[in-house]
Design a protein around this motif. Structure first.
Motif, PDB file in Angstrom:
ATOM      1  N   ALA A 114       0.820  -1.219   0.000  1.00 36.57           N
ATOM      2  CA  ALA A 114       0.000   0.000   0.000  1.00 36.57           C
ATOM      3  C   ALA A 114       0.849   1.262   0.000  1.00 36.57           C
ATOM      4  O   ALA A 114       0.525   2.228  -0.703  1.00 36.57           O
ATOM      5  N   ASP A 115       1.948   1.264   0.738  1.00 40.55           N
ATOM      6  CA  ASP A 115       2.788   2.462   0.776  1.00 40.55           C
ATOM      7  C   ASP A 115       3.450   2.722  -0.581  1.00 40.55           C
ATOM      8  O   ASP A 115       3.622   3.873  -0.986  1.00 40.55           O
ATOM      9  N   LEU A 116       3.799   1.681  -1.308  1.00 34.84           N
ATOM     10  CA  LEU A 116       4.382   1.844  -2.634  1.00 34.84           C
ATOM     11  C   LEU A 116       3.326   2.346  -3.623  1.00 34.84           C
ATOM     12  O   LEU A 116       3.597   3.239  -4.433  1.00 34.84           O
ATOM     13  N   ARG A 117       2.135   1.791  -3.565  1.00 40.58           N
ATOM     14  CA  ARG A 117       1.040   2.269  -4.435  1.00 40.58           C
ATOM     15  C   ARG A 117       0.766   3.749  -4.178  1.00 40.58           C
ATOM     16  O   ARG A 117       0.619   4.531  -5.101  1.00 40.58           O
ATOM     17  N   ARG A 118       0.722   4.128  -2.912  1.00 43.94           N
ATOM     18  CA  ARG A 118       0.488   5.531  -2.551  1.00 43.94           C
ATOM     19  C   ARG A 118       1.617   6.416  -3.089  1.00 43.94           C
ATOM     20  O   ARG A 118       1.383   7.500  -3.598  1.00 43.94           O
ATOM     21  N   ARG A 119       2.844   5.927  -3.001  1.00 48.31           N
ATOM     22  CA  ARG A 119       3.982   6.702  -3.497  1.00 48.31           C
ATOM     23  C   ARG A 119       3.842   6.924  -5.003  1.00 48.31           C
ATOM     24  O   ARG A 119       4.024   8.025  -5.491  1.00 48.31           O
ATOM     25  N   ILE A 120       3.506   5.887  -5.762  1.00 45.64           N
ATOM     26  CA  ILE A 120       3.392   6.005  -7.222  1.00 45.64           C
ATOM     27  C   ILE A 120       2.159   6.813  -7.622  1.00 45.64           C
ATOM     28  O   ILE A 120       2.225   7.662  -8.514  1.00 45.64           O
ATOM     29  N   LEU A 121       1.041   6.567  -6.959  1.00 46.33           N
ATOM     30  CA  LEU A 121      -0.207   7.220  -7.351  1.00 46.33           C
ATOM     31  C   LEU A 121      -0.286   8.678  -6.910  1.00 46.33           C
ATOM     32  O   LEU A 121      -1.014   9.466  -7.523  1.00 46.33           O
ATOM     33  N   TYR A 122       0.464   9.060  -5.864  1.00 45.33           N
ATOM     34  CA  TYR A 122       0.288  10.406  -5.342  1.00 45.33           C
ATOM     35  C   TYR A 122       1.587  11.078  -4.885  1.00 45.33           C
ATOM     36  O   TYR A 122       1.923  12.176  -5.314  1.00 45.33           O
ATOM     37  N   GLU A 123       2.316  10.451  -4.000  1.00 41.10           N
ATOM     38  CA  GLU A 123       3.398  11.133  -3.293  1.00 41.10           C
ATOM     39  C   GLU A 123       4.533  11.609  -4.203  1.00 41.10           C
ATOM     40  O   GLU A 123       5.075  12.701  -3.992  1.00 41.10           O
ATOM     41  N   ASN A 124       4.915  10.812  -5.195  1.00 39.63           N
ATOM     42  CA  ASN A 124       6.009  11.242  -6.080  1.00 39.63           C
ATOM     43  C   ASN A 124       5.637  12.495  -6.868  1.00 39.63           C
ATOM     44  O   ASN A 124       6.455  13.408  -7.016  1.00 39.63           O
ATOM     45  N   ALA A 125       4.405  12.558  -7.356  1.00 39.57           N
ATOM     46  CA  ALA A 125       3.963  13.756  -8.078  1.00 39.57           C
ATOM     47  C   ALA A 125       3.852  14.936  -7.121  1.00 39.57           C
ATOM     48  O   ALA A 125       4.242  16.061  -7.464  1.00 39.57           O
ATOM     49  N   ARG A 126       3.352  14.701  -5.931  1.00 39.56           N
ATOM     50  CA  ARG A 126       3.274  15.774  -4.938  1.00 39.56           C
ATOM     51  C   ARG A 126       4.658  16.345  -4.664  1.00 39.56           C
ATOM     52  O   ARG A 126       4.852  17.562  -4.642  1.00 39.56           O
TER      53      ARG A 126
END
Length: 137
Positions: A114-126
């Motif tokens: 889940a933390d990796l999915r969150r990183r790819i779907l949101y955090e890296n762009a943020r």
């Protein structure tokens, strides 16, 4: 284009520049980084304005969109991230409104942590846009 950015010294001249590469895939990236660094070590006198390994410039300053994703399984995503040594390179993109757009639930495997999915779907762009805007989003 990516090799030109590095070899022409763009990242050295503009140390705060962040760059996003879209619609290029990314399975080729580990090989490019390895080969680029090998060539730089032996030919760095040809481009003395480049002050660090090309892979360092790319890993610190460039993001890659997930569209088009090469239909990676969760195991392939994890293998790629392991080869690159970071999970901070990928930013989700859909290619909407094209008919073959990538829906998040289909293009990023649900089996990823889940933390990796969150990183790819949101955090890296943020992180990319927060740095660009000088903001803390």
């Amino acid at each position: 284009m990516l090799t030109s950015l590095v070899c022409n010294g763009v990242f050295d001249k503009f140390p705060e520049l962040q760059f996003a590469i879209i619609e290029s895939g990314f399975s080729w990236l580990p090989h490019l980084l390895w080969r680029f660094d090998q060539n730089y070590r032996s030919l760095h006198l040809e481009i003395p304005w480049v002050k660090q390994l090309p892979s360092k410039h790319i890993l610190e300053r460039v993001k890659f969109s997930t569209q088009p994703t090469e239909d990676f399984s969760a195991a392939n995503w994890l293998r790629l991230i392991d080869m690159l040594g970071t999970d901070r390179l990928f930013v989700f993109s859909t290619d909407y409104p094209h008919w073959d757009f990538d829906a998040p639930e289909e293009s990023i495997p649900a089996e990823l942590p889940a933390d990796l999915r969150r990183r790819i779907l949101y955090e890296n762009a943020r992180d990319l846009y927060a740095r660009k805007l000088g903001a803390d989003l």
